[in-house]
Design a protein around this motif. Sequence first.
Motif, PDB file in Angstrom:
ATOM      1  N   GLY A   1       0.792  -1.219   0.000  1.00  0.00           N
ATOM      2  CA  GLY A   1       0.000   0.000   0.000  1.00  0.00           C
ATOM      3  C   GLY A   1       0.823   1.266   0.000  1.00  0.00           C
ATOM      4  N   TYR A   2       0.284   2.273  -0.633  1.00  0.00           N
ATOM      5  CA  TYR A   2       0.816   3.633  -0.579  1.00  0.00           C
ATOM      6  C   TYR A   2      -0.371   4.549  -0.313  1.00  0.00           C
ATOM      7  CZ  TYR A   2      -1.037   4.205  -5.294  1.00  0.00           C
ATOM      8  OH  TYR A   2      -1.876   4.260  -6.368  1.00  0.00           O
ATOM      9  N   TRP A   3      -0.099   5.752   0.147  1.00  0.00           N
ATOM     10  CA  TRP A   3      -1.149   6.697   0.468  1.00  0.00           C
ATOM     11  C   TRP A   3      -1.442   7.576  -0.745  1.00  0.00           C
ATOM     12  CZ3 TRP A   3      -4.806   7.039   3.827  1.00  0.00           C
ATOM     13  CH2 TRP A   3      -5.476   8.240   4.043  1.00  0.00           C
ATOM     14  N   ASN A   4      -2.664   7.526  -1.230  1.00  0.00           N
ATOM     15  CA  ASN A   4      -3.076   8.352  -2.359  1.00  0.00           C
ATOM     16  C   ASN A   4      -3.655   9.646  -1.788  1.00  0.00           C
ATOM     17  OD1 ASN A   4      -4.465   9.624  -4.477  1.00  0.00           O
ATOM     18  ND2 ASN A   4      -4.837   7.661  -5.495  1.00  0.00           N
ATOM     19  N   ARG A   5      -2.911  10.720  -1.918  1.00  0.00           N
ATOM     20  CA  ARG A   5      -3.329  12.002  -1.345  1.00  0.00           C
ATOM     21  C   ARG A   5      -4.558  12.576  -2.036  1.00  0.00           C
ATOM     22  NH1 ARG A   5       2.070  15.397   0.348  1.00  0.00           N
ATOM     23  NH2 ARG A   5       2.571  14.074   2.114  1.00  0.00           N
TER      24      ARG A   5
ATOM     25  N   LYS B   1       4.029   6.590   1.898  1.00  0.00           N
ATOM     26  CA  LYS B   1       3.388   5.644   2.808  1.00  0.00           C
ATOM     27  C   LYS B   1       2.949   6.467   4.007  1.00  0.00           C
ATOM     28  CE  LYS B   1       4.501   1.291   3.254  1.00  0.00           C
ATOM     29  NZ  LYS B   1       3.560   0.588   2.444  1.00  0.00           N
ATOM     30  N   LYS B   2       1.769   6.184   4.499  1.00  0.00           N
ATOM     31  CA  LYS B   2       1.259   6.869   5.682  1.00  0.00           C
ATOM     32  C   LYS B   2       1.358   5.898   6.847  1.00  0.00           C
ATOM     33  CE  LYS B   2      -2.951   8.912   7.543  1.00  0.00           C
ATOM     34  NZ  LYS B   2      -4.382   9.159   7.264  1.00  0.00           N
ATOM     35  N   ILE B   3       2.040   6.332   7.885  1.00  0.00           N
ATOM     36  CA  ILE B   3       2.224   5.500   9.068  1.00  0.00           C
ATOM     37  C   ILE B   3       1.511   6.182  10.231  1.00  0.00           C
ATOM     38  CG2 ILE B   3       3.917   4.461  10.622  1.00  0.00           C
ATOM     39  CD1 ILE B   3       5.942   4.829   8.205  1.00  0.00           C
ATOM     40  N   GLU B   4       0.560   5.473  10.816  1.00  0.00           N
ATOM     41  CA  GLU B   4      -0.192   6.017  11.949  1.00  0.00           C
ATOM     42  C   GLU B   4       0.250   5.310  13.224  1.00  0.00           C
ATOM     43  OE1 GLU B   4      -4.453   6.252  11.235  1.00  0.00           O
ATOM     44  OE2 GLU B   4      -4.049   6.099   9.083  1.00  0.00           O
ATOM     45  N   ARG B   5       0.645   6.117  14.214  1.00  0.00           N
ATOM     46  CA  ARG B   5       1.075   5.574  15.507  1.00  0.00           C
ATOM     47  C   ARG B   5       0.687   6.535  16.619  1.00  0.00           C
ATOM     48  NH1 ARG B   5       6.944   4.070  13.515  1.00  0.00           N
ATOM     49  NH2 ARG B   5       6.446   2.107  12.526  1.00  0.00           N
ATOM     50  N   VAL B   6       0.093   6.021  17.637  1.00  0.00           N
ATOM     51  CA  VAL B   6      -0.215   6.757  18.856  1.00  0.00           C
ATOM     52  C   VAL B   6      -0.729   8.171  18.554  1.00  0.00           C
ATOM     53  CG1 VAL B   6       0.600   7.282  21.187  1.00  0.00           C
ATOM     54  CG2 VAL B   6       1.741   5.494  19.867  1.00  0.00           C
TER      55      VAL B   6
ATOM     56  N   THR C   1       2.737   9.908  10.141  1.00  0.00           N
ATOM     57  CA  THR C   1       4.035  10.165   9.525  1.00  0.00           C
ATOM     58  C   THR C   1       3.951   9.745   8.067  1.00  0.00           C
ATOM     59  OG1 THR C   1       5.144   9.714  11.613  1.00  0.00           O
ATOM     60  CG2 THR C   1       6.503   9.660   9.633  1.00  0.00           C
ATOM     61  N   TYR C   2       4.508  10.564   7.202  1.00  0.00           N
ATOM     62  CA  TYR C   2       4.550  10.237   5.779  1.00  0.00           C
ATOM     63  C   TYR C   2       6.006  10.024   5.387  1.00  0.00           C
ATOM     64  CZ  TYR C   2      -0.250  11.866   5.707  1.00  0.00           C
ATOM     65  OH  TYR C   2      -1.585  12.017   5.952  1.00  0.00           O
ATOM     66  N   THR C   3       6.259   8.912   4.742  1.00  0.00           N
ATOM     67  CA  THR C   3       7.596   8.607   4.259  1.00  0.00           C
ATOM     68  C   THR C   3       7.496   8.229   2.787  1.00  0.00           C
ATOM     69  OG1 THR C   3       9.574   7.269   4.658  1.00  0.00           O
ATOM     70  CG2 THR C   3       7.468   6.175   4.978  1.00  0.00           C
ATOM     71  N   LEU C   4       8.563   8.405   2.058  1.00  0.00           N
ATOM     72  CA  LEU C   4       8.526   8.074   0.636  1.00  0.00           C
ATOM     73  C   LEU C   4       8.233   6.596   0.425  1.00  0.00           C
ATOM     74  CD1 LEU C   4      11.482  10.191  -0.782  1.00  0.00           C
ATOM     75  CD2 LEU C   4       9.033  10.594  -1.074  1.00  0.00           C
TER      76      LEU C   4
ATOM     77  N   GLU D   1      -3.981   2.856  -1.483  1.00  0.00           N
ATOM     78  CA  GLU D   1      -4.126   2.114  -2.723  1.00  0.00           C
ATOM     79  C   GLU D   1      -3.003   1.087  -2.739  1.00  0.00           C
ATOM     80  OE1 GLU D   1      -7.113   3.896  -4.933  1.00  0.00           O
ATOM     81  OE2 GLU D   1      -5.426   4.229  -6.269  1.00  0.00           O
ATOM     82  N   ILE D   2      -3.147   0.088  -3.561  1.00  0.00           N
ATOM     83  CA  ILE D   2      -2.151  -0.974  -3.659  1.00  0.00           C
ATOM     84  C   ILE D   2      -1.417  -0.829  -4.986  1.00  0.00           C
ATOM     85  CG2 ILE D   2      -1.755  -3.470  -3.681  1.00  0.00           C
ATOM     86  CD1 ILE D   2      -2.788  -2.386  -0.999  1.00  0.00           C
ATOM     87  N   PHE D   3      -0.091  -0.826  -4.912  1.00  0.00           N
ATOM     88  CA  PHE D   3       0.724  -0.713  -6.121  1.00  0.00           C
ATOM     89  C   PHE D   3       0.766  -2.055  -6.830  1.00  0.00           C
ATOM     90  CE2 PHE D   3       4.953  -0.692  -8.250  1.00  0.00           C
ATOM     91  CZ  PHE D   3       4.656   0.288  -9.185  1.00  0.00           C
ATOM     92  N   HIS D   4       0.319  -2.069  -8.068  1.00  0.00           N
ATOM     93  CA  HIS D   4       0.253  -3.287  -8.896  1.00  0.00           C
ATOM     94  C   HIS D   4      -0.490  -4.398  -8.169  1.00  0.00           C
ATOM     95  CE1 HIS D   4       2.824  -2.859 -12.605  1.00  0.00           C
ATOM     96  NE2 HIS D   4       2.801  -1.653 -12.077  1.00  0.00           N
ATOM     97  N   GLY D   5      -1.662  -4.074  -7.700  1.00  0.00           N
ATOM     98  CA  GLY D   5      -2.471  -5.082  -7.020  1.00  0.00           C
ATOM     99  C   GLY D   5      -3.818  -4.508  -6.627  1.00  0.00           C
ATOM    100  N   ARG D   6      -4.502  -5.261  -5.764  1.00  0.00           N
ATOM    101  CA  ARG D   6      -5.826  -4.870  -5.287  1.00  0.00           C
ATOM    102  C   ARG D   6      -5.804  -4.804  -3.771  1.00  0.00           C
ATOM    103  NH1 ARG D   6      -7.342  -9.453  -8.866  1.00  0.00           N
ATOM    104  NH2 ARG D   6      -7.010 -10.534  -6.927  1.00  0.00           N
ATOM    105  N   LYS D   7      -6.761  -4.101  -3.218  1.00  0.00           N
ATOM    106  CA  LYS D   7      -6.869  -4.040  -1.761  1.00  0.00           C
ATOM    107  C   LYS D   7      -6.980  -5.459  -1.227  1.00  0.00           C
ATOM    108  CE  LYS D   7      -8.157   0.582  -1.123  1.00  0.00           C
ATOM    109  NZ  LYS D   7      -8.592   1.575  -0.232  1.00  0.00           N
ATOM    110  N   GLY D   8      -6.237  -5.709  -0.182  1.00  0.00           N
ATOM    111  CA  GLY D   8      -6.177  -7.043   0.402  1.00  0.00           C
ATOM    112  C   GLY D   8      -4.900  -7.771   0.050  1.00  0.00           C
ATOM    113  N   ASP D   9      -4.291  -7.402  -1.083  1.00  0.00           N
ATOM    114  CA  ASP D   9      -3.033  -8.042  -1.475  1.00  0.00           C
ATOM    115  C   ASP D   9      -1.953  -7.813  -0.430  1.00  0.00           C
ATOM    116  OD1 ASP D   9      -4.190  -8.913  -3.811  1.00  0.00           O
ATOM    117  OD2 ASP D   9      -3.100  -7.535  -5.124  1.00  0.00           O
TER     118      ASP D   9
END
Length: 162
Positions: free
Chosen positions: A44-48, A90-95, A99-102, A54-62
């Motif tokens: 997954g990557y975060w689609n702003r 990538k969106k990382i959610e914690r506490v 955080t957004y990272t490439l 969204e899933i890169f070269h795949g479908r949700k659940g992959d």
Amino acid sequence: MNIFEKDNMELVSQIGHCMPLIEIERLAFIRAEHGRLSAIIGTGYWNREIEDFEIFHGRKGDDLALIDDRPHDPYGITIEEMYWITQQYKKIERVGTETYTLFFNMMPEDRKRIKLLSEMWHKLSHGELCTEEEIKALDEGHDEFIEMKLTNPVKVINNIVG
């Protein structure tokens, strides 16, 4: 529009000259970065734009599948996607924080080269001519890029004192 009309012979010439070089460089990059590219396929990557994953070269659940069950063929990644992935996050959610990272990092010289290749491929595949500067940059940097990706060994920094 018929690209094979006399008025479009320059476009046909550019396609015949540039597209094979671009494809060779795409394949060289994939070969050199095969493991890293394989690792992002089906993840997954975060689609702003839609504010969702969204899933890169795949479908949700992959991204929930076992690693061995995920698709891993990076040779299906186009040159345009190769540049595009460097602009995704990538969106990382914690506490309670986000955080957004490439999504995919590239060395600056690789990113610059892939951007050139992507822009040229897009132009040619949409019936536009590339500039003389772009063609010159493609030609002059081709052998060096191939050499760098396929024959130069990876340099390991070793901090062992002794």
